[in-house]
Motif scaffolding. Sequence first.
Motif, short mmCIF file in Angstrom:
data_model
loop_
_atom_site.label_atom_id
_atom_site.label_comp_id
_atom_site.label_asym_id
_atom_site.label_seq_id
_atom_site.Cartn_x
_atom_site.Cartn_y
_atom_site.Cartn_z
N THR A 97 -0.80 -8.11 -15.45
CA THR A 97 -1.71 -7.08 -14.96
C THR A 97 -1.60 -6.97 -13.45
OG1 THR A 97 -3.24 -7.49 -16.79
CG2 THR A 97 -4.12 -6.31 -14.89
N ALA A 98 -1.57 -8.11 -12.77
CA ALA A 98 -1.45 -8.12 -11.31
C ALA A 98 -0.13 -7.49 -10.87
CB ALA A 98 -1.57 -9.55 -10.79
N ASN A 99 0.94 -7.81 -11.56
CA ASN A 99 2.23 -7.24 -11.21
C ASN A 99 2.22 -5.72 -11.38
OD1 ASN A 99 5.07 -7.11 -10.63
ND2 ASN A 99 5.42 -6.91 -12.82
N SER A 100 1.65 -5.24 -12.48
CA SER A 100 1.61 -3.79 -12.69
C SER A 100 0.75 -3.11 -11.63
CB SER A 100 1.13 -3.46 -14.10
OG SER A 100 -0.19 -3.89 -14.30
N LEU A 101 -0.38 -3.73 -11.27
CA LEU A 101 -1.24 -3.16 -10.23
C LEU A 101 -0.52 -3.11 -8.89
CD1 LEU A 101 -4.57 -4.91 -11.23
CD2 LEU A 101 -4.12 -2.44 -11.30
N SER A 102 0.26 -4.12 -8.61
CA SER A 102 1.05 -4.14 -7.37
C SER A 102 2.06 -3.00 -7.35
CB SER A 102 1.75 -5.49 -7.24
OG SER A 102 2.61 -5.50 -6.14
N GLN A 103 2.75 -2.81 -8.47
CA GLN A 103 3.74 -1.73 -8.56
C GLN A 103 3.07 -0.35 -8.45
OE1 GLN A 103 7.02 -2.10 -8.57
NE2 GLN A 103 6.89 -4.32 -8.64
N ILE A 104 1.94 -0.19 -9.11
CA ILE A 104 1.20 1.08 -9.05
C ILE A 104 0.79 1.37 -7.61
CG2 ILE A 104 -0.98 2.20 -9.71
CD1 ILE A 104 -0.70 0.59 -12.41
N SER A 105 0.26 0.37 -6.93
CA SER A 105 -0.17 0.54 -5.54
C SER A 105 1.00 0.91 -4.64
CB SER A 105 -0.83 -0.74 -5.02
OG SER A 105 -1.95 -1.05 -5.80
N ARG A 106 2.13 0.24 -4.84
CA ARG A 106 3.32 0.52 -4.03
C ARG A 106 3.78 1.97 -4.22
NH1 ARG A 106 8.19 -3.37 -4.98
NH2 ARG A 106 6.78 -4.74 -3.88
N ILE A 107 3.81 2.43 -5.46
CA ILE A 107 4.25 3.80 -5.72
C ILE A 107 3.27 4.80 -5.10
CG2 ILE A 107 4.60 5.54 -7.54
CD1 ILE A 107 5.58 3.15 -9.32
N LEU A 108 1.97 4.55 -5.25
CA LEU A 108 0.98 5.46 -4.67
C LEU A 108 1.09 5.51 -3.15
CD1 LEU A 108 -2.07 4.69 -6.97
CD2 LEU A 108 -0.80 6.86 -6.81
N LEU A 109 1.38 4.39 -2.52
CA LEU A 109 1.58 4.39 -1.07
C LEU A 109 2.83 5.17 -0.69
CD1 LEU A 109 0.52 0.75 -0.21
CD2 LEU A 109 -0.67 2.86 0.43
N GLN A 110 3.88 5.03 -1.48
CA GLN A 110 5.11 5.80 -1.23
C GLN A 110 4.87 7.30 -1.41
OE1 GLN A 110 7.80 3.81 -3.91
NE2 GLN A 110 8.55 2.45 -2.30
N LEU A 111 3.96 7.65 -2.31
CA LEU A 111 3.61 9.06 -2.54
C LEU A 111 2.57 9.55 -1.53
CD1 LEU A 111 3.43 9.08 -6.44
CD2 LEU A 111 5.20 10.13 -5.00
N GLN A 112 2.24 8.70 -0.58
CA GLN A 112 1.27 9.00 0.47
C GLN A 112 -0.12 9.31 -0.11
OE1 GLN A 112 2.96 11.91 3.13
NE2 GLN A 112 4.73 10.62 3.57
N CYS A 113 -0.54 8.43 -1.02
CA CYS A 113 -1.86 8.52 -1.64
C CYS A 113 -2.61 7.22 -1.36
CB CYS A 113 -1.73 8.74 -3.14
SG CYS A 113 -0.81 10.21 -3.59
N PRO A 114 -2.95 6.95 -0.09
CA PRO A 114 -3.55 5.65 0.25
C PRO A 114 -4.91 5.39 -0.37
CG PRO A 114 -3.59 7.11 2.14
CD PRO A 114 -2.79 7.80 1.08
N SER A 115 -5.73 6.43 -0.54
CA SER A 115 -7.06 6.18 -1.11
C SER A 115 -6.95 5.79 -2.59
CB SER A 115 -7.98 7.38 -0.92
OG SER A 115 -7.42 8.53 -1.51
#
Length: 135
Positions: A97-115
């Motif tokens: 779960t932690a790994n998937s959350l990390s990956q999701i966060s990374r992708i969202l940051l790359q998509l410029q969706c910080p919130s």
Amino acid sequence: NADPNPDPNIFFRGDGIHCSLSSDCALSQPLDEAFSLWKQLLENHPGIPEVRSPEQTVSSLQLLGSLYRLQGKPIQALESFLLLRALCRRLGDHLGTANSLSQISRILLQLQCPSQAQVFLEELELCLGQDEGPE
């Protein structure tokens, strides 16, 4: 400075890889089919899905998300990692779960969706806190 490749169906990706639209579609089709099948299985059956190996299913979803990322398809990668998070939660797999959350966060940051990324980072923090347990 003429384009060395006059074929409009060939394009150059930023990572130094030449791709054609037809080959890109051909490579994506099996991934898209696999994603569709995993999505149906996980969304239509609450609880732990009846699969031969839950660990292999987790690995398959991780690989699916990673392959989408390598293809430069962040939305599909995001959807794959969201499915992975749901499966890992059902399995009680805090590390997954932690790994998937990390990956999701990374992708969202790359998509410029910080919130939006912040929401998943906070969930990641809670997940890691659960994994540590009481001191």
